[in-house]
Design an enzyme around this catalytic site. Structure first.
Site, mmCIF file in Angstrom:
data_model
loop_
_atom_site.group_PDB
_atom_site.id
_atom_site.type_symbol
_atom_site.label_atom_id
_atom_site.label_comp_id
_atom_site.label_asym_id
_atom_site.label_seq_id
_atom_site.Cartn_x
_atom_site.Cartn_y
_atom_site.Cartn_z
ATOM 1 C CD GLN A 46 -1.997 -2.201 1.664
ATOM 2 O OE1 GLN A 46 -1.109 -2.494 2.492
ATOM 3 N NE2 GLN A 46 -2.821 -3.115 1.183
ATOM 4 C CB CYS A 75 -4.037 0.424 6.006
ATOM 5 S SG CYS A 75 -2.618 -0.671 5.840
ATOM 6 C CG ASN A 77 -0.198 -4.667 9.442
ATOM 7 O OD1 ASN A 77 -0.099 -4.945 10.641
ATOM 8 N ND2 ASN A 77 -0.567 -5.561 8.552
ATOM 9 C CG HIS A 169 -11.470 -8.044 6.548
ATOM 10 N ND1 HIS A 169 -10.209 -8.430 6.190
ATOM 11 C CD2 HIS A 169 -11.386 -6.711 6.833
ATOM 12 C CE1 HIS A 169 -9.394 -7.392 6.258
ATOM 13 N NE2 HIS A 169 -10.086 -6.338 6.653
ATOM 14 C CD GLU A 218 -3.750 -6.623 2.736
ATOM 15 O OE1 GLU A 218 -4.055 -5.509 2.262
ATOM 16 O OE2 GLU A 218 -2.877 -6.785 3.609
ATOM 17 C CB CYS A 227 -4.127 -8.402 6.366
ATOM 18 S SG CYS A 227 -5.529 -7.316 6.020
ATOM 19 C CB THR A 229 -8.357 -4.354 8.604
ATOM 20 O OG1 THR A 229 -7.800 -4.654 7.312
ATOM 21 C CG2 THR A 229 -8.192 -2.873 8.906
ATOM 22 N N GLY A 230 -7.354 -7.454 8.731
ATOM 23 C CA GLY A 230 -7.677 -8.874 8.571
ATOM 24 C C GLY A 230 -7.487 -9.653 9.859
HETATM 25 N N1 LIG Z 1 -6.264 -4.375 1.195
HETATM 26 C C1 LIG Z 1 -7.103 -3.691 2.205
HETATM 27 C C2 LIG Z 1 -6.420 -2.385 2.655
HETATM 28 C C3 LIG Z 1 -5.178 -2.642 3.474
HETATM 29 C C4 LIG Z 1 -5.484 -3.424 4.707
HETATM 30 C C5 LIG Z 1 -4.303 -4.112 5.347
HETATM 31 N N2 LIG Z 1 -3.027 -3.913 4.731
HETATM 32 C C6 LIG Z 1 -4.237 -3.789 6.823
HETATM 33 O O1 LIG Z 1 -3.145 -3.806 7.414
HETATM 34 O O2 LIG Z 1 -5.332 -3.557 7.412
HETATM 35 C C7 LIG Z 1 -8.437 -3.338 1.566
HETATM 36 O O3 LIG Z 1 -8.478 -3.112 0.355
HETATM 37 O O4 LIG Z 1 -9.423 -3.263 2.326
#
Ligand SMILES: N[C@H](CCC[C@H](N)C(=O)O)C(=O)O
Length: 297
Positions: A46, A75, A77, A169, A218, A227, A229-230
């Protein structure tokens, strides 16, 4: 135009971080893709852009662009890297910091051990919160969670927990994280037509009631080493399914993340690392990547 940047990562989820406070920067999808390109650009999952806030209670606003150029809500992280960047660059020495993202305010607290604790905000579970079309789809329940049974050719019906941590998610449980079909079905779920704004596809193996292993394909990137949020979405989904208890230690391929959930807001803690700083001619880079491939007749 020369842009200054800092390369950072949070548990291996890597970022190009841009100071939009002291530089006048206009990040377009093309420029984000060029910076993220791992062969012709800097290389990142990102692009994070730090700006002056519009919210009166925020110290800064930060915007997130995936490697495919799409701008997204959050995001996790990246939030930890954002606060380390702000402190290291001398933009502010306030701690904790209040960050404005598109869905609200985050509180970010740098702890003496070099980790960062982030109040990641509220969690939501209605299919509309992840822009998911449930029309005609079967579901079942486990604990307090609703599992949507998504048919994937060659893989049967995949039981998905839907969790919005600002970002959408879809989390499934697998028996063995190392052999999970992340490459095979991650892209199918990420771009499935029922997810109207695409989705991040999580694959979670439960080790015990306070420990999981997680891989995430992602949205807009592909599989990342971690990730944030993941990790929040997976931990919360496991708690709602009655399989986990807060706090949850989430082992990702890039390192561990700590997640706590009180039923409303989710708190994540983990590392933030500065790798190097640099400068790049953004116009020359973007031009190179948007011109025709010289090998194509
Ligand atoms: N790919 C995610 C954004 C980055 C989330 C991830 N890198 C994190 O650390 O939360 C999306 O499109 O929702």
């Amino acid at each position: 135009m020369i842009w200054n940047f800092v390369k950072m990562h949070g548990a291996g989820n890597d970022f190009v971080v841009l100071d939009g406070v002291r530089q006048s920067l206009h990040v377009t999808p093309e420029r984000a893709r060029a910076l993220a390109d791992r062969h012709f650009g800097v290389g990142a999952d990102q692009i994070l852009l730090v700006e002056n806030p519009s919210h009166p209670e925020a110290d800064f606003r930060y915007r997130i662009f995936n490697a495919d150029g799409s701008e997204v809500e959050h995001c996790g992280n990246g939030a930890r890297c954002f606060v380390k960047f702000v402190h290291e660059q001398g933009l502010s020495h306030r701690n904790p910091l209040r960050a404005e993202i598109s869905t609200g305010l985050l509180t970010l607290d740098s702890t003496p051990d070099g980790n960062v604790s982030v109040d990641m905000g509220p969690t939501h579970f209605d299919p509309k919160d992840v822009h998911f079309d449930t029309d005609g789809l079967e579901s079942t329940t486990q604990g307090t969670d609703t599992l949507w049974l998504l048919p994937i050719p060659g893989h049967g019906n995949i039981a998905l927990s839907l969790v919005a941590v600002s970002n959408p998610h879809a989390v499934q449980i697998v028996d063995d994280i190392d052999t999970a079909p992340v490459a095979q079905i991650g892209p199918i779920i990420e771009s499935h037509p029922r997810f109207k704004q695409r989705v991040n596809a999580g694959f979670m193996q439960i080790s015990d009631r306070h420990t999981i292993q997680l891989r995430v394909f992602e949205r807009g990137v592909g599989e990342t080493l971690a990730c944030g949020t993941g990790a929040c979405a997976a931990a919360v989904a496991g708690i709602r399914r009655g399989l986990l208890d807060s706090p949850v230690l989430v082992h990702t391929r890039g390192g561990p993340l700590g997640i706590a959930w009180d039923g409303q807001r989710v708190i994540m803690s983990g590392p933030a690392v500065t790798v190097f700083a640099g400068q790049i001619d953004i116009d020359a880079l973007t031009e190179q990547l948007t011109t025709k491939d010289p090998l194509t007749p």
